[in-house]
Write a protein that holds these residues in place. Structure first.
Motif, PDB file in Angstrom:
ATOM      1  N   PHE A  83       0.820  -1.210   0.000  1.00 32.25           N
ATOM      2  CA  PHE A  83       0.000   0.000   0.000  1.00 32.25           C
ATOM      3  C   PHE A  83       0.857   1.263   0.000  1.00 32.25           C
ATOM      4  N   ARG A  84       2.014   1.219  -0.616  1.00 33.28           N
ATOM      5  CA  ARG A  84       2.902   2.383  -0.571  1.00 33.28           C
ATOM      6  C   ARG A  84       2.276   3.600  -1.240  1.00 33.28           C
ATOM      7  N   HIS A  85       1.369   3.381  -2.159  1.00 31.31           N
ATOM      8  CA  HIS A  85       0.678   4.486  -2.822  1.00 31.31           C
ATOM      9  C   HIS A  85      -0.496   5.010  -1.991  1.00 31.31           C
ATOM     10  N   ARG A  86      -0.781   4.378  -0.856  1.00 29.70           N
ATOM     11  CA  ARG A  86      -1.900   4.769  -0.007  1.00 29.70           C
ATOM     12  C   ARG A  86      -1.467   5.163   1.400  1.00 29.70           C
ATOM     13  N   ARG A  87      -0.212   5.049   1.713  1.00 29.06           N
ATOM     14  CA  ARG A  87       0.194   5.262   3.104  1.00 29.06           C
ATOM     15  C   ARG A  87      -0.018   6.709   3.537  1.00 29.06           C
ATOM     16  N   ARG A  88      -0.266   6.841   4.805  1.00 31.37           N
ATOM     17  CA  ARG A  88      -0.566   8.148   5.387  1.00 31.37           C
ATOM     18  C   ARG A  88       0.694   8.966   5.581  1.00 31.37           C
ATOM     19  N   SER A  89       0.492  10.271   5.662  1.00 36.14           N
ATOM     20  CA  SER A  89       1.614  11.153   5.947  1.00 36.14           C
ATOM     21  C   SER A  89       1.950  11.145   7.436  1.00 36.14           C
ATOM     22  N   ALA A  90       1.080  10.550   8.250  1.00 33.37           N
ATOM     23  CA  ALA A  90       1.303  10.435   9.699  1.00 33.37           C
ATOM     24  C   ALA A  90       1.519   8.956  10.032  1.00 33.37           C
ATOM     25  N   PRO A  91       2.762   8.472   9.960  1.00 32.29           N
ATOM     26  CA  PRO A  91       3.005   7.041  10.158  1.00 32.29           C
ATOM     27  C   PRO A  91       2.640   6.528  11.547  1.00 32.29           C
ATOM     28  N   THR A  92       2.689   7.371  12.555  1.00 32.03           N
ATOM     29  CA  THR A  92       2.334   6.907  13.902  1.00 32.03           C
ATOM     30  C   THR A  92       0.852   6.563  13.973  1.00 32.03           C
ATOM     31  N   ALA A  93       0.020   7.439  13.437  1.00 29.33           N
ATOM     32  CA  ALA A  93      -1.420   7.168  13.410  1.00 29.33           C
ATOM     33  C   ALA A  93      -1.710   5.919  12.576  1.00 29.33           C
ATOM     34  N   GLU A  94      -1.000   5.784  11.482  1.00 30.40           N
ATOM     35  CA  GLU A  94      -1.169   4.616  10.620  1.00 30.40           C
ATOM     36  C   GLU A  94      -0.807   3.325  11.365  1.00 30.40           C
ATOM     37  N   LEU A  95       0.308   3.355  12.082  1.00 24.77           N
ATOM     38  CA  LEU A  95       0.734   2.183  12.841  1.00 24.77           C
ATOM     39  C   LEU A  95      -0.280   1.830  13.924  1.00 24.77           C
ATOM     40  N   VAL A  96      -0.808   2.835  14.605  1.00 25.49           N
ATOM     41  CA  VAL A  96      -1.817   2.569  15.645  1.00 25.49           C
ATOM     42  C   VAL A  96      -3.043   1.900  15.026  1.00 25.49           C
ATOM     43  N   LEU A  97      -3.531   2.436  13.906  1.00 27.99           N
ATOM     44  CA  LEU A  97      -4.679   1.817  13.232  1.00 27.99           C
ATOM     45  C   LEU A  97      -4.353   0.410  12.752  1.00 27.99           C
ATOM     46  N   PHE A  98      -3.143   0.219  12.237  1.00 27.19           N
ATOM     47  CA  PHE A  98      -2.719  -1.098  11.771  1.00 27.19           C
ATOM     48  C   PHE A  98      -2.753  -2.103  12.927  1.00 27.19           C
ATOM     49  N   VAL A  99      -2.229  -1.698  14.076  1.00 24.25           N
ATOM     50  CA  VAL A  99      -2.212  -2.576  15.246  1.00 24.25           C
ATOM     51  C   VAL A  99      -3.644  -2.876  15.703  1.00 24.25           C
ATOM     52  N   VAL A 100      -4.500  -1.869  15.708  1.00 25.05           N
ATOM     53  CA  VAL A 100      -5.898  -2.082  16.111  1.00 25.05           C
ATOM     54  C   VAL A 100      -6.569  -3.102  15.184  1.00 25.05           C
ATOM     55  N   MET A 101      -6.359  -2.972  13.889  1.00 23.41           N
ATOM     56  CA  MET A 101      -6.960  -3.912  12.940  1.00 23.41           C
ATOM     57  C   MET A 101      -6.356  -5.316  13.105  1.00 23.41           C
ATOM     58  N   ASN A 102      -5.075  -5.381  13.439  1.00 25.07           N
ATOM     59  CA  ASN A 102      -4.462  -6.679  13.690  1.00 25.07           C
ATOM     60  C   ASN A 102      -4.973  -7.312  14.970  1.00 25.07           C
ATOM     61  N   VAL A 103      -5.305  -6.493  15.954  1.00 25.65           N
ATOM     62  CA  VAL A 103      -5.921  -7.043  17.172  1.00 25.65           C
ATOM     63  C   VAL A 103      -7.262  -7.674  16.807  1.00 25.65           C
ATOM     64  N   GLY A 104      -8.003  -7.044  15.888  1.00 29.72           N
ATOM     65  CA  GLY A 104      -9.249  -7.651  15.405  1.00 29.72           C
ATOM     66  C   GLY A 104      -8.990  -8.987  14.733  1.00 29.72           C
ATOM     67  N   GLY A 105      -7.962  -9.048  13.882  1.00 31.92           N
ATOM     68  CA  GLY A 105      -7.592 -10.309  13.243  1.00 31.92           C
ATOM     69  C   GLY A 105      -7.115 -11.345  14.259  1.00 31.92           C
ATOM     70  N   LEU A 106      -6.368 -10.889  15.252  1.00 33.01           N
ATOM     71  CA  LEU A 106      -5.921 -11.781  16.325  1.00 33.01           C
ATOM     72  C   LEU A 106      -7.110 -12.327  17.098  1.00 33.01           C
ATOM     73  N   ALA A 107      -8.100 -11.485  17.373  1.00 41.51           N
ATOM     74  CA  ALA A 107      -9.300 -11.940  18.101  1.00 41.51           C
ATOM     75  C   ALA A 107     -10.013 -13.040  17.323  1.00 41.51           C
ATOM     76  N   ILE A 108     -10.070 -12.900  16.015  1.00 37.53           N
ATOM     77  CA  ILE A 108     -10.692 -13.936  15.188  1.00 37.53           C
ATOM     78  C   ILE A 108      -9.908 -15.235  15.297  1.00 37.53           C
ATOM     79  N   SER A 109      -8.586 -15.146  15.195  1.00 35.66           N
ATOM     80  CA  SER A 109      -7.728 -16.330  15.293  1.00 35.66           C
ATOM     81  C   SER A 109      -7.804 -16.973  16.679  1.00 35.66           C
ATOM     82  N   LEU A 110      -7.780 -16.138  17.724  1.00 36.45           N
ATOM     83  CA  LEU A 110      -7.880 -16.661  19.087  1.00 36.45           C
ATOM     84  C   LEU A 110      -9.236 -17.298  19.346  1.00 36.45           C
TER      85      LEU A 110
END
Length: 178
Positions: A83-110
């Protein structure tokens, strides 16, 4: 007639972008999957290089730690390649959202692993791998692709622009960038 041809061209272009994202997402996901399965089995069953399994009787903790390692691999691959053509100019906010979405994926796996292990009583390493690393990851992957495109990597850069701050030296919207 010209309007229809233009609409078809735009649709074809959008499908091409999504296709490339899916292929790259799959490649990054495969690498993250190998990381997840390896770390999980390393902790749960003591596969090389450890002789004894440090978390032999803790399948859920093993899964949390393996997903954490895989999340780091996935974030770097998706941010700087898929998604290099879609990445945000605020990488910290992007990383936080990425982690939140991964927690959702982790919850599904768990949930898949927990139901199989604790509710259905399938407690073998094979059953844990099938429920957590096949069924759980498959369902979590569908959720993650949708969530990344919808919530995380949302800033689409104008075609033909470059972002020299993150190391891209080619036009973001060009066919060669794929």
């Amino acid at each position: 007639m010209r309007g229809i041809a233009g609409a078809v061209g735009r649709l074809r272009s959008m499908v091409d972008v999504v296709y490339r994202e899916v292929v790259k997402f799959g490649a990054v996901g495969a690498l993250a999957y190998v990381t997840d399965v390896y770390v999980y089995n390393l902790l749960r069953t003591g596969v090389w290089p450890l002789g004894d399994a440090p978390l032999a009787h803790k399948p859920l903790l093993s899964k949390v730690l393996s997903v954490t390692a895989a999340t780091l691999v996935a974030y770097l691959g998706n941010r700087y390649w898929t998604f290099r053509h879609r990445r945000r100019s605020a990488p910290t906010a992007e990383l936080v959202l990425f982690v939140v979405m991964n927690v959702g994926g982790l919850a599904i796996s768990l949930a898949c692993l927990g139901i199989s292990h604790y509710v259905l009583g399938f407690k073998s390493p094979l059953a844990d791998n099938i429920s957590g690393n096949v069924v759980g990851i498959a369902l979590g992957t569908l959720f993650r692709f949708w969530a990344y495109r919808t919530f995380v990597f949302t800033e689409i850069r104008p075609q033909g622009t470059t972002d020299l701050t993150d190391g891209d030296r080619e036009p973001v919207g060009s066919a060669e960038a794929a």
